[in-house]
Structures are given as C-alpha cells and as structure tokens.
Design an enzyme around this catalytic site. Structure first.
Site, PDB file in Angstrom:
ATOM      1  N   CYS A 263     -45.638 -79.350  68.857  1.00  0.00           N
ATOM      2  CA  CYS A 263     -46.980 -78.685  68.942  1.00  0.00           C
ATOM      3  C   CYS A 263     -48.032 -79.476  69.190  1.00  0.00           C
ATOM      4  CB  CYS A 263     -46.868 -77.826  67.771  1.00  0.00           C
ATOM      5  SG  CYS A 263     -45.673 -76.652  67.664  1.00  0.00           S
ATOM      6  N   ARG A 332     -38.883 -84.826  70.392  1.00  0.00           N
ATOM      7  CA  ARG A 332     -40.069 -84.645  71.089  1.00  0.00           C
ATOM      8  C   ARG A 332     -41.153 -85.312  70.639  1.00  0.00           C
ATOM      9  NH1 ARG A 332     -39.655 -78.228  72.233  1.00  0.00           N
ATOM     10  NH2 ARG A 332     -38.930 -78.233  70.032  1.00  0.00           N
TER      11      ARG A 332
END
Ligand code: UDX
Length: 441
Positions: A263, A332
């Site tokens: 995010c 990620r």
C-alpha cells in the site's frame, strides 16, 4: 441479499469472510482456479492470522467460484477488491477493475450496487459508473459506491471487523440504503464501528490521504532518526518525548529501514502522480517517497562506509527477516530485497532466514544466495548479521548465540530489535537506527 466479492487477495477475501461472519451469504469470485480450489477446501491462499478459522466457521455462508457469470447474474451488491498495481510511471493500473466491470456488464440481469474497495485514483468511481451504465442492458440501474479499505496485513481480520471506521462514498439513496443494511451489524455491539457517509470523491481521497499521511509520518521519523545519529541524540528518547503530546501520539513513530508492502509505496506514488496530472504537485509526498527510497539502504550504506568496497568482497552476511513486516509472508517492496541486491553487487555471500517468507524469497534470488530455516543456521560462521524484519523469533533471540555462533559478532539492526542496555552487557558490535553505535569487540 446476494453479496458477491470480486478478487480474493487481502482486501477481497478478508472482506468476503468478514461479511459472511456478520451474517451475509457471500460468493467470492476469482479468475485463478487454483486459488478457488484451495478456498473450496477451507484453505486460505494467503497467510493471515485468523482468516482460515473464520473461513471454516462461516463455510455455510461462503462459496468460491471462477464462474463469474453465474455469480454476478442476480447479485444485489458486488464488492470489487482486485489489485490496482503500480505502473512504471507511478500511476495506478486499473485494468483489473475494468475487467471485472466488463464481466459484470455482460452478466447482470437486475439493478445492483457495485462497491469499489480497491484503492483507486480520485474520480475513478465516477468513471466506472459511466463505463458500466453505458454497457449494461437498458432498464438495469447500476449505482457505484466507494468503500475504501483500511486493513493492515497481519491484522486484516481484526482491522475489518473492529474497523477504525467504515467510509461509504455515495450520494445515491438506493446505494446508501443497501450499504447501511450490509454494514448495520458492524455498527452494533460488539463491533461498534463508526459509520461515515460522504461523496464518492471524498471517500476516495480519505484512503489516499490516510495512507500517505502514515507513510509521511514514517519518512519524517526516519529523517529525525538519521539526524539523531549525526548529532548524538537517541531516537527512542526523542519519540518517547514527542509521544506525550496527544496531537502526535505514539503510533507509527518507529524508525527503521523504510516502509514496504502493497500500500504505502504504491499509494504515495499514485497520489503524487495524480497531483502532477492536475498540475498541483504534492511536494510533501514527493519528499516522503525520496526519503523512503534512501532509507531502505541506510543500513547498507553504513556498512559500506565502515568496511569499504574491497573489504566487503566475499564477506559472509546473514540476513534475518525478509518480509516487509512481521506477521505476513508478503515481500512486496520489502527493504530486504534492496539490501540483498546491494550486498550481492558488492560481492558478499548472503544467507537469509525468515519464518514464513523464504519460499517467496527463493523465487526472487534463486541460487544467488543461501537460505536457512533457523536463526542459528543463518548466522553460523558469518561476519555480519543484518536484521531486516522485527519478527518475534528474532527479537527474542538470545544475544549469546551471536557470540557463540558467528565468526565475528557484528549486528546491523534495521528495526531496533534489542535494547541498548541489554546489548551493552555483551562483547559485540551493534549498529542500529537513530541510536549510538556500541562496539565492545
Ligand atoms: C498499511 C496501513 O497501515 C493500512 O491502514 C492500509 O490499509 C494498508 O497499508 P500494511 O502495508 O499492511 O498496512 O502495513 P503497516 O503495518 O502499515 O506497515 C507498512 C510498512 O511501514 C512496513 O514496512 C513497516 O515496517 C513500516 N513501518 C510501520 C515503519 O517503518 N515504522 C512504523 O512506525 C510503522
């Protein structure tokens, strides 16, 4: 009411399962048949505390399918929770969202509220409404509501059921009524979640403004911490002193080697990109992105300054922690990746330990590095240990083992896992973030 969730990643699956938990019958749709087969057996395709238990507990209200036509056909409400990955220019790629819209348009047979949970640039809900309305059969009414998600990985289930707030963006009465009905149980005991209604654009902006503010807070404290190293102050004392001001608080003030995950990196770049498109650049967000990029290699740069290029060649380095934070197997934008790449470039030999992220790490680095299933094995005979993720197994690891197992007990700790007063009792070298260096070798 027939509820459908499109996409079974962190956002989609957790949303679907939470809605089933509060009494709705939910169909989860995904294009990945392997994932669907796993979920049909009650197995979660993602590592998320408490999720699998809830999938089993609410199995009779949950179904999983690749057959989107059947799922969307008579749905009353469809939540879109698919990925909006970052494009190389920083903008958000909305291909998956529009793919779902195409599928809805070709399948739907009656009025329906489509809820966008995926994080999308401001204005997307309006565009999606126009897109869908122009594609569905005449006489079918589609209303779009924005309902951003604020869950964090590792605590996703709790963050959804006991959410800090539910934000619903729509000005349409039909959509408002459906959304109130869906979420009514969460606004009651024991959840008592605040329910906020606003315009779609405001709801879209709440998501970016919240995430980017948190990212900004981290980049700010990382810069403060780097400056503490220069002027000889201690970041932990500084953040403690700051936190007594209730306007500042004590959350998200942990310095480290930068933020990662699915995010913050993506949402900061997307908002910055969008602001530039409107010719109104977000300068604070630009700074936040730059600081984070640099911070990821802060520890490595310290190592390089101390040992120099030549000495680093053939050094044996242990990496403790690979995931972008504890409690997830997600890699990620993890700082470990940048650090391991840099270490390989400098000719170091690298061994990595992580309690859950090793399989995924192997997919990135293959046989360029070694992998260890225990911390003991990872640090054995190494010249330097670098800590990248603050897993409990790492924080609670006995300091004596570094002395007994390593070639030289030198620790570079990117997450301040140990207290300095504990470290000071041992004959080791310890370099951390925003605190004085200890060298008792
Ligand atoms: C985040 C937001 O917290 C969540 O509200 C939003 O919906 C999605 O993005 P997530 O990415 O899962 O959630 O993890 P989070 O716990 O916020 O951590 C993100 C990164 O920031 C991690 O790499 C973490 O190590 C780092 N971080 C966090 C810090 O470096 N310092 C801190 O004080 C807090």
């Amino acid at each position: 009411m027939k509820v459908v969730v499109a996409g079974t990643g962190y956002v989609g699956l957790v949303t679907g399962v939470a809605l089933a938990k509060i009494g709705h019958n939910v169909t989860c749709v995904d294009i990945d048949s392997k994932k669907i087969a796993l979920m049909q057996k009650g197995i979660s395709p993602i590592y998320e505390e408490g999720l699998e238990e809830l999938m089993v507990e609410n199995a009779k209200r949950l179904s999983y399918t690749v057959d989107y036509k059947k799922a969307y056909k008579d749905a009353d409400v469809i939540f879109i929770g698919v990925g909006t990955p970052e494009r190389s220019d920083g903008s958000a790629n909305l291909d998956y969202v529009y793919e779902v819209c195409d599928n809805i348009a070709e399948s739907i047979v009656h009025d329906c509220v489509v809820v966008i949970k995926s994080t999308v640039p401001i204005g997307t809900n309006d565009k999606v409404e126009e897109y869908l309305r122009s594609r569905v059969e005449d006489g079918i009414f589609i209303s779009i509501a924005s309902n951003p998600e604020f869950l964090a990985q590792g605590t996703a289930v709790r963050d959804t059921l006991y959410a800090s707030r539910i934000v619903v963006g729509t000005e349409d009465k039909y959509a408002k009524d459906i959304m109130r009905e869906i979420y009514y149980p969460l606004t009651q005991e024991p959840y008592n979640v605040p329910y906020l209604e606003m315009s779609r654009r405001s709801a879209e902006m709440v998501k970016y403004a919240s995430n980017d503010f948190l990212a900004l807070k981290i980049s700010y404290i990382n810069e403060v911490s780097n400056f503490c190293e220069i002027i000889g102050a201690d970041i932990e004392d500084v953040t403690m002193g700051m936190s007594y001001d209730k306007r500042i608080g004590n959350k998200f003030l942990n310095p480290g080697i930068g933020y990662g995950g699915s995010c913050f990196p993506k949402d900061t770049k997307a908002l910055h990109y969008l602001s530039c498109e409107y010719d109104s650049e977000f300068k604070t967000i630009k700074a936040c992105i730059d600081v984070n990029k640099h911070q990821k290699l802060h520890l490595f740069n310290k190592l390089k300054e101390t040992y120099g290029n030549l000495n680093m060649r053939n050094m044996d380095i242990a990496i403790l922690g690979a995931t972008f934070k504890p409690g997830t197997d997600d890699l990620r934008e993890a700082s470990s990746i940048d650090n391991v790449k840099a270490l390989i470039d400098y000719g170091c030999s690298v061994t990595v330990y992580d309690p859950v992220g090793l399989e995924r790490f192997k997919k990135i680095f293959g046989d360029k590095i070694k992998y260890a299933t225990t911390i003991d094995e990872c640090i054995k005979d190494k010249d330097i240990t670098m800590i990248m993720t603050e897993w409990d197994t790492i924080k609670n690891y006995d300091i004596n083992n570094y002395i007994n197992l390593m070639r030289t007990p030198v620790i570079y700790d990117g997450r301040n896992c140990y207290k300095l007063e504990d470290i000071e009792k041992y004959p080791i070298k310890y370099v951390s973030i925003g605190r004085k260096e200890i060298n008792k070798l």
